[in-house]
Design an enzyme around this catalytic site. Structure first.
Site, PDB file in Angstrom:
ATOM      1  N   GLU A  80      44.108  43.262  51.352  1.00  0.00           N
ATOM      2  CA  GLU A  80      43.411  42.376  50.400  1.00  0.00           C
ATOM      3  C   GLU A  80      42.499  41.488  51.233  1.00  0.00           C
ATOM      4  OE1 GLU A  80      43.750  42.554  47.162  1.00  0.00           O
ATOM      5  OE2 GLU A  80      45.472  43.899  47.067  1.00  0.00           O
ATOM      6  N   CYS A 113      39.713  33.819  47.795  1.00  0.00           N
ATOM      7  CA  CYS A 113      39.024  35.097  48.015  1.00  0.00           C
ATOM      8  C   CYS A 113      38.151  35.442  46.823  1.00  0.00           C
ATOM      9  CB  CYS A 113      40.043  36.193  48.288  1.00  0.00           C
ATOM     10  SG  CYS A 113      41.314  36.308  47.037  1.00  0.00           S
TER      11      CYS A 113
END
Ligand code: NAD
Length: 521
Positions: A236, A270
């Site tokens: 990720e 993110c």
């Protein structure tokens, strides 16, 4: 466990530079010891089954509720973030436990698929999901409690033992979580081991599955190491999420949502909105609303009072990246509409709006991970989509429109792992859909129903005979023309199309092939 390593890492509050704790910098021997211990305890954990494991996870849930305020203090102390931003981490972790505790059993139940052909009906088919023994979870600093929880709960519920290696910048929250697991008296299958990049490398070398969250640069190094060792992994990584504001949008909502989506956690998420594309007819009005929203934000060092909206950045280096992106944009002709510089004692950077920006600027191409909102005017929907897709990253995006169907249509043209229409972060709190990045933003995904827990499992196929057993299967030796014909004719009758199914005529002899080149005609 190795006691030879006495090095420690000092943890500071970036908002004021105060030392708030220290943790051991574990070496490769300590990691190998910890993984060995976890591997030896894992079978018993797996044997508890999903219900037995859920009991422990739900006790941890109680512990998280009982200790929520303390955990929020710890998060704030090592990140310098606001109370508002820190307070959400424990409840989000609790929500996640509930999801896995409720659903893991169904997701992990054996499957009994139908054989794909009548010939296969001689067997009962089973697919089982057996955990990777030890899952290593390596996490970044932006959500220090939640990042480990994002992945550890699914891995534990899958029946794996888990080793978490939190960021060396913010390890205290993960250490607190590890203490919680001990305090509830759970089986010792969850270990938090602190340290820096070398400790992370040792984790990658020692575990059976790597779940990594962090920068694309580190993700690439981990993928290479896993490739060599043939260790399965999931990544990720970073993002450069676009927001598309269409002329038919509710502009007040779009401005408020983009400010939250871009500046939550001082932009250190993110899935932050990192660039905004606005259709020309509403550009000026949207910009006025956006500026008014950002101007209202209170920016500073928070305590427990919820006195500020935007807190510190986690490191000096992060502050420098933000400054570099703003300076680069200005040097190339951008204008700062608001903010634009570091401020205060710690690592604070003013919430910043940039205009007159273009795709030659790092603020639009590199991940900033800070409180900046570069805004671009676009002619229409097509140009917005083209620019949104003009990125090495592909984590997520938002589309703001009065026409939900149009939003959905645009979503299907965007090269990203998730699209939220008229909202930011919505996919992050809906565990039934996957969260994962495309392109340089990752490989694999977390959550998303059964796939989110089965990723921590190895699938095993089992065939069990049905009916009476023959002494010998038709295709077993010795070779015989008759049995070969019997099997191949049966397969052809079942699988081929039209008259070719029926072996009535002798097959024409195949043309002898003498050209083995791979050239296409
Ligand atoms: P980072 O890559 O520098 O570090 C992440 C972790 O990896 C740390 O624990 C670090 O010690 C460890 N590490 C460093 N080198 C390693 C190596 N060679 N082998 C193994 N481990 C190693 O990232 P960061 O600066 O801590 O975090 C910020 C980044 O994380 C941003 O790019 C952000 O987008 C990303 N992020 C992504 C998600 C997501 O879900 N996609 C969520 C949060 C943060």
């Amino acid at each position: 466990m190795s006691t030879t390593n006495l090095r420690t890492i000092e943890i500071r509050n970036p908002a004021d530079g105060r030392t708030v704790g220290s943790v051991p910098d574990h070496d490769a021997d300590a990691v190998a010891d910890a993984v060995r211990a976890l591997r030896s305890r894992q079978p018993e954990w797996e044997a508890l089954g999903p219900r037995g494991r859920a009991k422990w996870l739900l006790r941890l849930q109680d512990w998280l509720i009982d200790n929520g305020a303390h955990l929020t203090d710890v998060i704030q102390s090592e990140t310098g973030k606001t109370r508002f931003d820190a307070e959400i981490e424990a409840p989000a972790a609790i929500d996640l436990i509930k999801y896995w505790a409720r659903n893991a059993e169904a997701f992990l139940t054996d499957e009994h698929p139908k054989p794909h052909s009548p010939i296969g009906r001689t067997k009962r088919l089973i697919t089982t999901f057996r955990p990777h023994p030890v899952v290593g979870i390596i996490t970044p600093w932006n959500l220090p409690l939640l990042n480990p929880c994002f992945d550890a709960f699914a891995a534990l519920m899958a029946g794996a033992a888990v080793l978490v290696k939190p960021s060396e910048v913010t390890p205290l929250s993960a250490v607190a979580l590890g203490r919680g697991w001990t305090e509830i008296g759970a089986p010792r299958v969850f270990t938090v081991l602190t340290g820096g990049g070398d400790t992370g490398r040792a984790v990658v070398d020692a575990v059976d599955y790597v779940q990594f969250t962090g920068s694309t640069k580190t993700g690439r190094a981990i993928a290479a190491a896993c490739g060599t060792a043939l260790t399965p992994y999931s990544l990720e990584l970073g993002g450069k999420d676009p927001a598309i504001v269409l002329a038919d949008a509710d502009l007040e909502r779009a401005a408020a949502g983009i400010v939250y989506g871009g500046l939550f956690n001082a932009g250190q998420a993110c899935i932050s909105v990192e660039r905004v594309y606005v259709e020309a007819p509403v550009y000026d009005r949207f910009l006025a609303l956006l500026t008014a929203e950002v101007r209202r934000l209170r920016h500073g060092r928070d305590g427990r009072e919820f006195a500020f909206d935007i807190g510190a950045l986690a490191t000096r280096a992060q502050c420098e990246i933000v400054r570099r992106h703003v300076d680069d944009a200005v040097a190339r002709g951008a204008r700062i509409l608001l903010g634009g510089k570091p401020t205060g004692v710690g690592t604070f950077f003013e919430p910043t709006i940039l205009v007159d920006v273009d795709h030659t600027m790092s603020c639009l191409t590199e991940e900033t991970f800070g409180p900046t909102l570069p805004v671009l005017k676009v002619a229409d929907e097509d140009e917005a989509i083209r620019l949104a897709n003009d990125s090495a990253y592909g984590l997520s995006a938002t589309v703001w429109t009065g026409d939900r169907r149009r939003g959905e249509r645009i979503a299907r043209r965007l090269e990203v792992g998730a699209v939220n229409i008229n909202d930011a972060f919505a996919n992050l709190v809906n565990f039934a859909i996957p969260m994962g990045g495309w392109k340089q933003s990752g490989i694999g995904a977390r959550w998303g129903g059964a796939a989110g827990i089965r990723k921590y499992c190895r699938q095993q196929a089992i065939t069990v005979p049905r009916g009476p057993a023959l002494k010998r299967e038709p295709l077993w030796y010795p070779a015989s023309r008759w049995r070969s014909r019997f099997v191949t004719t049966a397969m052809r009758a079942v699988d081929a199309r039209g008259l070719r199914r029926l072996p009535l005529r002798r097959a024409r002899p195949a043309r002898r092939c003498t050209d083995y080149s791979t050239r296409q005609p």
